[in-house]
Write a protein that holds these residues in place. Sequence first.
Motif, PDB file in Angstrom:
ATOM      1  N   VAL A 124       7.895  -3.701  10.715  1.00 17.07           N
ATOM      2  CA  VAL A 124       8.562  -4.332  10.269  1.00 17.07           C
ATOM      3  C   VAL A 124       9.758  -3.705   9.037  1.00 17.07           C
ATOM      4  CG1 VAL A 124       6.246  -5.734   9.078  1.00 17.07           C
ATOM      5  CG2 VAL A 124       7.481  -3.693   7.599  1.00 17.07           C
ATOM      6  N   VAL A 125      10.561  -4.564   9.044  1.00 15.19           N
ATOM      7  CA  VAL A 125      12.386  -3.933   8.419  1.00 15.19           C
ATOM      8  C   VAL A 125      12.038  -3.164   7.112  1.00 15.19           C
ATOM      9  CG1 VAL A 125      14.137  -4.277   7.960  1.00 15.19           C
ATOM     10  CG2 VAL A 125      13.550  -6.149   9.873  1.00 15.19           C
ATOM     11  N   ASP A 126      11.143  -3.476   6.631  1.00 14.35           N
ATOM     12  CA  ASP A 126      10.939  -2.624   4.704  1.00 14.35           C
ATOM     13  C   ASP A 126       9.502  -2.899   4.923  1.00 14.35           C
ATOM     14  OD1 ASP A 126      11.120  -1.583   2.645  1.00 14.35           O
ATOM     15  OD2 ASP A 126      13.128  -2.205   1.866  1.00 14.35           O
ATOM     16  N   LEU A 127       8.717  -2.244   4.053  1.00 14.22           N
ATOM     17  CA  LEU A 127       7.607  -1.934   3.778  1.00 14.22           C
ATOM     18  C   LEU A 127       7.345  -3.121   2.066  1.00 14.22           C
ATOM     19  CD1 LEU A 127       6.168   0.751   5.227  1.00 14.22           C
ATOM     20  CD2 LEU A 127       5.235  -1.444   5.844  1.00 14.22           C
ATOM     21  N   ALA A 128       8.648  -2.114   1.629  1.00 14.80           N
ATOM     22  CA  ALA A 128       8.898  -2.807   0.454  1.00 14.80           C
ATOM     23  C   ALA A 128       8.427  -4.417   0.379  1.00 14.80           C
ATOM     24  CB  ALA A 128      10.180  -2.022  -0.244  1.00 14.80           C
ATOM     25  N   ASP A 129       9.589  -4.686   0.949  1.00 18.97           N
ATOM     26  CA  ASP A 129       9.444  -6.752   1.106  1.00 18.97           C
ATOM     27  C   ASP A 129       8.132  -6.816   1.389  1.00 18.97           C
ATOM     28  OD1 ASP A 129      12.217  -6.224   1.506  1.00 18.97           O
ATOM     29  OD2 ASP A 129      13.127  -6.912   3.790  1.00 18.97           O
ATOM     30  N   ILE A 130       7.394  -6.391   1.942  1.00 17.17           N
ATOM     31  CA  ILE A 130       5.921  -6.876   2.535  1.00 17.17           C
ATOM     32  C   ILE A 130       5.443  -7.182   1.297  1.00 17.17           C
ATOM     33  CG2 ILE A 130       3.183  -5.988   3.152  1.00 17.17           C
ATOM     34  CD1 ILE A 130       5.850  -7.022   5.082  1.00 17.17           C
ATOM     35  N   ILE A 131       5.381  -5.860   0.465  1.00 20.49           N
ATOM     36  CA  ILE A 131       5.388  -6.420  -1.555  1.00 20.49           C
ATOM     37  C   ILE A 131       5.847  -7.333  -2.046  1.00 20.49           C
ATOM     38  CG2 ILE A 131       4.229  -5.179  -3.123  1.00 20.49           C
ATOM     39  CD1 ILE A 131       4.654  -2.352  -1.387  1.00 20.49           C
ATOM     40  N   LEU A 132       7.254  -7.376  -2.290  1.00 17.71           N
ATOM     41  CA  LEU A 132       7.614  -7.957  -2.772  1.00 17.71           C
ATOM     42  C   LEU A 132       8.231  -9.632  -2.634  1.00 17.71           C
ATOM     43  CD1 LEU A 132      10.146  -5.888  -3.797  1.00 17.71           C
ATOM     44  CD2 LEU A 132       8.830  -6.466  -4.916  1.00 17.71           C
ATOM     45  N   ARG A 133       7.379  -9.882  -0.965  1.00 19.99           N
ATOM     46  CA  ARG A 133       7.957 -10.700  -0.481  1.00 19.99           C
ATOM     47  C   ARG A 133       7.169 -12.112   0.412  1.00 19.99           C
ATOM     48  NH1 ARG A 133      13.068  -8.687  -0.527  1.00 19.99           N
ATOM     49  NH2 ARG A 133      14.473  -9.101  -1.318  1.00 19.99           N
ATOM     50  N   GLU A 134       6.082 -11.403   0.385  1.00 21.72           N
ATOM     51  CA  GLU A 134       5.157 -11.356   2.268  1.00 21.72           C
ATOM     52  C   GLU A 134       3.746 -12.548   1.398  1.00 21.72           C
ATOM     53  OE1 GLU A 134       4.884 -10.134   6.003  1.00 21.72           O
ATOM     54  OE2 GLU A 134       6.692  -9.959   6.427  1.00 21.72           O
ATOM     55  N   ASN A 135       3.931 -11.601  -0.158  1.00 22.39           N
ATOM     56  CA  ASN A 135       2.645 -11.559  -0.879  1.00 22.39           C
ATOM     57  C   ASN A 135       1.621 -11.219  -0.145  1.00 22.39           C
ATOM     58  OD1 ASN A 135       1.310 -12.499  -2.844  1.00 22.39           O
ATOM     59  ND2 ASN A 135       1.208 -14.652  -2.683  1.00 22.39           N
ATOM     60  N   GLN A 136       1.198 -10.080   1.334  1.00 20.00           N
ATOM     61  CA  GLN A 136       0.306  -9.906   2.045  1.00 20.00           C
ATOM     62  C   GLN A 136      -0.545  -8.663   0.920  1.00 20.00           C
ATOM     63  OE1 GLN A 136      -0.029 -10.692   5.428  1.00 20.00           O
ATOM     64  NE2 GLN A 136      -1.764 -10.121   4.669  1.00 20.00           N
ATOM     65  N   ALA A 137      -2.064  -9.775   1.540  1.00 15.18           N
ATOM     66  CA  ALA A 137      -2.864  -9.007   1.549  1.00 15.18           C
ATOM     67  C   ALA A 137      -3.506  -7.607   1.822  1.00 15.18           C
ATOM     68  CB  ALA A 137      -4.256  -9.247   0.981  1.00 15.18           C
ATOM     69  N   ILE A 138      -2.695  -6.179   1.158  1.00 18.11           N
ATOM     70  CA  ILE A 138      -3.340  -4.269   1.185  1.00 18.11           C
ATOM     71  C   ILE A 138      -4.094  -4.353   0.916  1.00 18.11           C
ATOM     72  CG2 ILE A 138      -1.844  -2.750   1.943  1.00 18.11           C
ATOM     73  CD1 ILE A 138      -0.299  -4.591   3.605  1.00 18.11           C
ATOM     74  N   TYR A 139      -5.084  -3.892   1.821  1.00 16.60           N
ATOM     75  CA  TYR A 139      -6.503  -3.501   1.363  1.00 16.60           C
ATOM     76  C   TYR A 139      -6.320  -1.640   1.621  1.00 16.60           C
ATOM     77  CZ  TYR A 139      -8.543  -7.948   2.210  1.00 16.60           C
ATOM     78  OH  TYR A 139      -8.563  -9.192   1.753  1.00 16.60           O
ATOM     79  N   LYS A 140      -5.479  -1.173   2.023  1.00 19.49           N
ATOM     80  CA  LYS A 140      -5.295   0.432   2.827  1.00 19.49           C
ATOM     81  C   LYS A 140      -3.991   0.767   2.216  1.00 19.49           C
ATOM     82  CE  LYS A 140      -7.354   3.353   5.730  1.00 19.49           C
ATOM     83  NZ  LYS A 140      -7.532   4.413   6.945  1.00 19.49           N
ATOM     84  N   THR A 141      -3.743   2.111   2.335  1.00 19.23           N
ATOM     85  CA  THR A 141      -2.576   2.733   3.057  1.00 19.23           C
ATOM     86  C   THR A 141      -2.788   4.196   3.035  1.00 19.23           C
ATOM     87  OG1 THR A 141      -1.824   3.265   0.469  1.00 19.23           O
ATOM     88  CG2 THR A 141      -1.305   1.377   0.893  1.00 19.23           C
TER      89      THR A 141
END
Length: 304
Positions: free
Chosen positions: A169-186
Amino acid sequence: MQQMQPETLFSDRVNRRRLFDCVAVDIDGTLLNDTKEIPLANKQALADFSEAGGTVILISGRLPVSVHWHAELLGLNGYYVAMNGAVIGKGHKISWSRPFEPSATLEFLQACRSRSLYCHFYTYDTLLYDQETQWNQNWTERNAAHLEGGRSLPPGSLPSWRMPLARKVVDLADIILRENQAIYKTAVFSDSPLREVWEELGNITGLTVTSSDLSSNLEVAPAGVTKGSSLLRLVKMLGISPQKVMAIGDNYNDISMLQAAGLGVAMGNAPKDVRRSAHQVTASNEEAGVAQAIWRWAYVDSQI
Protein backbone atom coordinates in the motif's frame (compact mmCIF):
# COMPACT_ATOMS: atom_id res chain seq x y z
CA MET A 1 13.95 -38.41 26.93
CA GLN A 2 14.47 -41.48 24.80
CA GLN A 3 14.49 -40.42 21.15
CA MET A 4 12.33 -42.45 18.76
CA GLN A 5 12.23 -42.67 15.02
CA PRO A 6 8.97 -41.15 13.72
CA GLU A 7 7.95 -44.36 11.97
CA THR A 8 7.83 -46.17 15.33
CA LEU A 9 4.93 -43.89 16.26
CA PHE A 10 2.71 -45.31 13.51
CA SER A 11 0.76 -47.92 15.42
CA ASP A 12 -2.79 -49.04 16.07
CA ARG A 13 -3.41 -47.14 19.30
CA VAL A 14 -6.62 -45.24 18.66
CA ASN A 15 -8.52 -47.18 21.33
CA ARG A 16 -6.16 -46.17 24.13
CA ARG A 17 -7.61 -44.20 27.04
CA ARG A 18 -6.86 -40.49 26.82
CA LEU A 19 -5.58 -38.41 29.72
CA PHE A 20 -6.54 -35.22 27.85
CA ASP A 21 -9.61 -34.12 25.94
CA CYS A 22 -7.77 -31.61 23.78
CA VAL A 23 -4.36 -31.08 22.19
CA ALA A 24 -3.56 -27.46 21.17
CA VAL A 25 -0.62 -27.21 18.78
CA ASP A 26 1.40 -24.26 17.52
CA ILE A 27 2.40 -24.36 13.84
CA ASP A 28 5.79 -22.79 13.04
CA GLY A 29 8.69 -24.41 14.87
CA THR A 30 6.29 -26.94 16.42
CA LEU A 31 4.00 -28.73 13.97
CA LEU A 32 6.30 -27.85 11.06
CA ASN A 33 9.92 -28.84 10.66
CA ASP A 34 12.56 -26.38 9.49
CA THR A 35 11.68 -26.89 5.81
CA LYS A 36 8.00 -25.96 6.45
CA GLU A 37 6.80 -29.54 6.18
CA ILE A 38 4.39 -31.37 8.49
CA PRO A 39 6.16 -34.60 9.45
CA LEU A 40 3.92 -37.57 8.75
CA ALA A 41 4.46 -38.74 12.33
CA ASN A 42 2.86 -35.52 13.60
CA LYS A 43 -0.09 -35.90 11.23
CA GLN A 44 -0.57 -39.52 12.28
CA ALA A 45 -0.39 -38.79 16.02
CA LEU A 46 -2.93 -35.95 15.73
CA ALA A 47 -5.24 -38.07 13.56
CA ASP A 48 -5.10 -40.93 16.07
CA PHE A 49 -5.81 -38.58 18.98
CA SER A 50 -8.82 -37.21 17.10
CA GLU A 51 -10.05 -40.69 16.21
CA ALA A 52 -9.76 -41.63 19.88
CA GLY A 53 -12.29 -38.89 20.65
CA GLY A 54 -9.94 -35.99 21.38
CA THR A 55 -10.16 -32.45 20.03
CA VAL A 56 -7.23 -30.98 18.09
CA ILE A 57 -6.85 -27.19 17.97
CA LEU A 58 -4.25 -25.43 15.82
CA ILE A 59 -3.19 -22.20 17.51
CA SER A 60 -0.86 -19.86 15.66
CA GLY A 61 0.29 -16.35 14.90
CA ARG A 62 -0.57 -16.96 11.25
CA LEU A 63 -3.53 -15.50 9.38
CA PRO A 64 -6.82 -17.43 9.71
CA VAL A 65 -6.75 -18.51 6.07
CA SER A 66 -3.26 -19.94 6.60
CA VAL A 67 -4.21 -21.79 9.81
CA HIS A 68 -7.24 -23.25 8.02
CA TRP A 69 -4.90 -24.34 5.23
CA HIS A 70 -2.81 -26.33 7.73
CA ALA A 71 -5.97 -27.80 9.24
CA GLU A 72 -6.94 -29.09 5.79
CA LEU A 73 -3.48 -30.63 5.35
CA LEU A 74 -4.10 -32.50 8.60
CA GLY A 75 -7.65 -33.47 7.68
CA LEU A 76 -9.12 -31.36 10.51
CA ASN A 77 -12.38 -29.43 10.28
CA GLY A 78 -12.79 -28.04 13.79
CA TYR A 79 -12.04 -24.73 15.47
CA TYR A 80 -8.64 -23.02 15.44
CA VAL A 81 -7.01 -19.91 16.91
CA ALA A 82 -5.15 -17.47 14.62
CA MET A 83 -3.28 -14.15 14.90
CA ASN A 84 -1.87 -15.07 18.34
CA GLY A 85 -5.41 -15.20 19.71
CA ALA A 86 -7.10 -12.29 17.92
CA VAL A 87 -9.28 -14.61 15.81
CA ILE A 88 -11.09 -17.86 16.62
CA GLY A 89 -12.38 -19.51 13.49
CA LYS A 90 -13.81 -22.62 11.93
CA GLY A 91 -13.24 -23.12 8.23
CA HIS A 92 -13.43 -19.72 6.56
CA LYS A 93 -15.80 -18.31 9.20
CA ILE A 94 -14.87 -16.15 12.19
CA SER A 95 -16.44 -17.30 15.45
CA TRP A 96 -14.88 -14.58 17.62
CA SER A 97 -12.39 -11.80 16.97
CA ARG A 98 -10.83 -8.71 18.50
CA PRO A 99 -9.15 -6.21 16.16
CA PHE A 100 -7.02 -3.29 17.29
CA GLU A 101 -8.47 0.04 18.25
CA PRO A 102 -7.34 2.36 15.41
CA SER A 103 -5.67 4.78 17.86
CA ALA A 104 -3.45 2.02 19.26
CA THR A 105 -2.45 0.86 15.77
CA LEU A 106 -1.57 4.41 14.72
CA GLU A 107 0.50 5.03 17.86
CA PHE A 108 2.30 1.74 17.27
CA LEU A 109 3.07 2.69 13.67
CA GLN A 110 4.41 6.08 14.71
CA ALA A 111 6.56 4.46 17.42
CA CYS A 112 8.08 2.10 14.86
CA ARG A 113 8.76 4.89 12.41
CA SER A 114 10.42 7.04 15.07
CA ARG A 115 12.82 4.14 15.75
CA SER A 116 13.35 3.36 12.02
CA LEU A 117 11.80 -0.09 12.53
CA TYR A 118 10.06 -1.98 9.78
CA CYS A 119 6.54 -3.18 10.56
CA HIS A 120 3.57 -4.57 8.69
CA PHE A 121 -0.13 -5.21 9.39
CA TYR A 122 -2.34 -8.28 9.08
CA THR A 123 -6.00 -8.24 8.09
CA TYR A 124 -8.11 -11.42 8.04
CA ASP A 125 -6.40 -12.76 4.91
CA THR A 126 -3.76 -10.24 3.80
CA LEU A 127 -0.39 -8.90 4.92
CA LEU A 128 -0.16 -5.13 4.29
CA TYR A 129 3.15 -3.28 3.93
CA ASP A 130 4.32 0.05 2.50
CA GLN A 131 8.00 -0.61 1.85
CA GLU A 132 9.74 -3.48 0.06
CA THR A 133 12.05 -5.41 2.39
CA GLN A 134 13.49 -8.88 2.87
CA TRP A 135 10.71 -9.54 5.39
CA ASN A 136 7.88 -9.29 2.88
CA GLN A 137 9.62 -10.46 -0.30
CA ASN A 138 7.95 -13.63 -1.65
CA TRP A 139 6.07 -13.78 1.66
CA THR A 140 3.21 -15.96 0.43
CA GLU A 141 5.51 -18.57 -1.12
CA ARG A 142 7.87 -18.61 1.87
CA ASN A 143 4.98 -19.32 4.22
CA ALA A 144 3.52 -22.17 2.18
CA ALA A 145 3.66 -25.44 4.13
CA HIS A 146 3.44 -28.99 2.83
CA LEU A 147 3.07 -32.48 4.11
CA GLU A 148 6.33 -34.40 4.44
CA GLY A 149 7.21 -35.61 0.97
CA GLY A 150 6.13 -32.42 -0.76
CA ARG A 151 2.35 -32.77 -1.08
CA SER A 152 0.76 -29.35 -0.65
CA LEU A 153 -2.96 -29.75 -1.42
CA PRO A 154 -5.25 -32.22 0.33
CA PRO A 155 -6.96 -34.40 -2.31
CA GLY A 156 -10.31 -32.98 -3.38
CA SER A 157 -10.06 -29.72 -1.42
CA LEU A 158 -8.98 -27.38 -4.22
CA PRO A 159 -12.28 -25.38 -4.33
CA SER A 160 -11.85 -24.27 -0.71
CA TRP A 161 -8.14 -23.58 -1.00
CA ARG A 162 -6.96 -19.99 -0.63
CA MET A 163 -3.44 -18.67 -0.21
CA PRO A 164 -2.81 -15.80 2.22
CA LEU A 165 -1.91 -12.66 0.29
CA ALA A 166 0.65 -9.86 0.62
CA ARG A 167 -0.23 -6.38 -0.69
CA LYS A 168 1.83 -3.22 -0.89
CA VAL A 169 0.00 0.00 0.00
CA VAL A 170 1.10 3.60 -0.36
CA ASP A 171 1.01 4.35 3.37
CA LEU A 172 0.03 2.12 6.27
CA ALA A 173 -1.30 5.16 8.11
CA ASP A 174 -3.95 5.57 5.38
CA ILE A 175 -5.17 2.04 6.12
CA ILE A 176 -5.84 3.13 9.68
CA LEU A 177 -7.18 6.63 9.05
CA ARG A 178 -9.21 6.24 5.87
CA GLU A 179 -9.95 2.63 4.96
CA ASN A 180 -11.40 1.54 8.31
CA GLN A 181 -9.72 -1.83 7.76
CA ALA A 182 -9.82 -4.30 10.68
CA ILE A 183 -6.25 -5.05 11.78
CA TYR A 184 -5.77 -8.10 13.99
CA LYS A 185 -2.01 -8.29 14.30
CA THR A 186 1.11 -6.29 13.57
CA ALA A 187 4.74 -7.35 13.47
CA VAL A 188 8.16 -5.73 13.76
CA PHE A 189 11.25 -7.16 12.07
CA SER A 190 14.88 -6.22 12.54
CA ASP A 191 18.40 -7.52 11.99
CA SER A 192 19.14 -6.59 15.62
CA PRO A 193 17.80 -8.15 18.86
CA LEU A 194 14.52 -6.59 19.95
CA ARG A 195 14.26 -7.20 23.69
CA GLU A 196 14.56 -3.48 24.59
CA VAL A 197 12.09 -2.51 21.85
CA TRP A 198 9.68 -5.12 23.25
CA GLU A 199 9.64 -3.29 26.57
CA GLU A 200 9.21 0.13 24.94
CA LEU A 201 6.35 -0.88 22.63
CA GLY A 202 4.73 -2.75 25.49
CA ASN A 203 4.11 0.59 27.20
CA ILE A 204 1.70 1.66 24.43
CA THR A 205 -1.89 1.36 25.65
CA GLY A 206 -3.96 -1.14 23.69
CA LEU A 207 -1.16 -3.56 22.73
CA THR A 208 0.03 -7.01 23.78
CA VAL A 209 3.63 -7.52 22.63
CA THR A 210 5.26 -10.93 22.28
CA SER A 211 7.63 -12.70 19.88
CA SER A 212 8.10 -15.87 17.88
CA ASP A 213 11.84 -15.16 17.55
CA LEU A 214 13.23 -12.47 19.82
CA SER A 215 16.41 -12.17 17.76
CA SER A 216 14.49 -10.81 14.77
CA ASN A 217 10.79 -10.11 15.36
CA LEU A 218 8.05 -8.88 17.65
CA GLU A 219 4.40 -9.85 17.26
CA VAL A 220 1.76 -7.44 18.50
CA ALA A 221 -1.88 -8.23 19.30
CA PRO A 222 -4.71 -6.14 20.76
CA ALA A 223 -4.57 -5.57 24.52
CA GLY A 224 -5.50 -8.64 26.54
CA VAL A 225 -5.25 -10.98 23.56
CA THR A 226 -2.84 -13.91 23.80
CA LYS A 227 -2.79 -17.49 22.62
CA GLY A 228 -3.52 -18.50 26.20
CA SER A 229 -6.55 -16.23 26.66
CA SER A 230 -8.13 -17.36 23.39
CA LEU A 231 -7.37 -21.02 24.06
CA LEU A 232 -9.25 -20.68 27.35
CA ARG A 233 -12.10 -18.88 25.58
CA LEU A 234 -12.36 -21.62 22.95
CA VAL A 235 -12.20 -24.62 25.27
CA LYS A 236 -14.91 -22.99 27.42
CA MET A 237 -17.04 -22.73 24.26
CA LEU A 238 -16.40 -26.42 23.64
CA GLY A 239 -17.08 -27.48 27.22
CA ILE A 240 -13.52 -28.68 27.83
CA SER A 241 -11.74 -28.09 31.14
CA PRO A 242 -8.36 -26.32 30.82
CA GLN A 243 -6.89 -29.08 32.98
CA LYS A 244 -7.78 -31.55 30.23
CA VAL A 245 -5.79 -29.61 27.61
CA MET A 246 -2.26 -30.42 26.43
CA ALA A 247 -0.63 -27.44 24.68
CA ILE A 248 2.54 -27.75 22.61
CA GLY A 249 4.64 -24.77 21.46
CA ASP A 250 8.14 -23.51 20.83
CA ASN A 251 8.45 -19.77 21.42
CA TYR A 252 7.64 -16.72 23.53
CA ASN A 253 4.19 -16.21 22.01
CA ASP A 254 3.35 -19.75 23.16
CA ILE A 255 4.15 -19.24 26.86
CA SER A 256 0.64 -18.02 27.73
CA MET A 257 -0.98 -21.16 26.31
CA LEU A 258 1.62 -23.48 27.86
CA GLN A 259 0.77 -21.97 31.23
CA ALA A 260 -3.01 -21.99 30.63
CA ALA A 261 -3.12 -25.69 29.78
CA GLY A 262 -3.24 -28.60 32.16
CA LEU A 263 -0.02 -29.80 30.54
CA GLY A 264 2.22 -27.35 28.72
CA VAL A 265 4.86 -29.00 26.52
CA ALA A 266 7.76 -27.02 25.08
CA MET A 267 9.57 -28.20 21.99
CA GLY A 268 13.20 -29.23 22.28
CA ASN A 269 14.11 -26.37 19.92
CA ALA A 270 12.43 -23.78 22.18
CA PRO A 271 14.49 -21.04 23.90
CA LYS A 272 15.45 -21.72 27.52
CA ASP A 273 12.88 -19.28 28.92
CA VAL A 274 10.11 -21.07 27.04
CA ARG A 275 11.27 -24.51 28.15
CA ARG A 276 11.34 -23.29 31.76
CA SER A 277 7.73 -22.08 31.48
CA ALA A 278 6.48 -25.53 30.42
CA HIS A 279 5.65 -28.61 32.46
CA GLN A 280 7.48 -30.93 30.06
CA VAL A 281 9.91 -30.73 27.14
CA THR A 282 9.61 -32.94 24.06
CA ALA A 283 11.94 -33.52 21.12
CA SER A 284 12.62 -30.84 18.51
CA ASN A 285 10.49 -29.97 15.49
CA GLU A 286 13.05 -31.82 13.35
CA GLU A 287 12.36 -34.99 15.34
CA ALA A 288 8.54 -35.02 15.18
CA GLY A 289 8.42 -33.63 18.72
CA VAL A 290 4.64 -33.13 18.55
CA ALA A 291 4.08 -36.82 17.87
CA GLN A 292 6.51 -37.81 20.60
CA ALA A 293 4.74 -35.56 23.11
CA ILE A 294 1.32 -36.99 22.30
CA TRP A 295 2.45 -40.59 22.59
CA ARG A 296 4.45 -39.89 25.73
CA TRP A 297 1.89 -37.90 27.76
CA ALA A 298 -1.58 -37.92 26.18
CA TYR A 299 -2.62 -41.48 27.07
CA VAL A 300 -2.93 -43.46 30.27
CA ASP A 301 -0.71 -46.29 29.07
CA SER A 302 1.90 -44.28 27.13
CA GLN A 303 5.16 -46.18 26.82
CA ILE A 304 7.56 -43.74 25.11
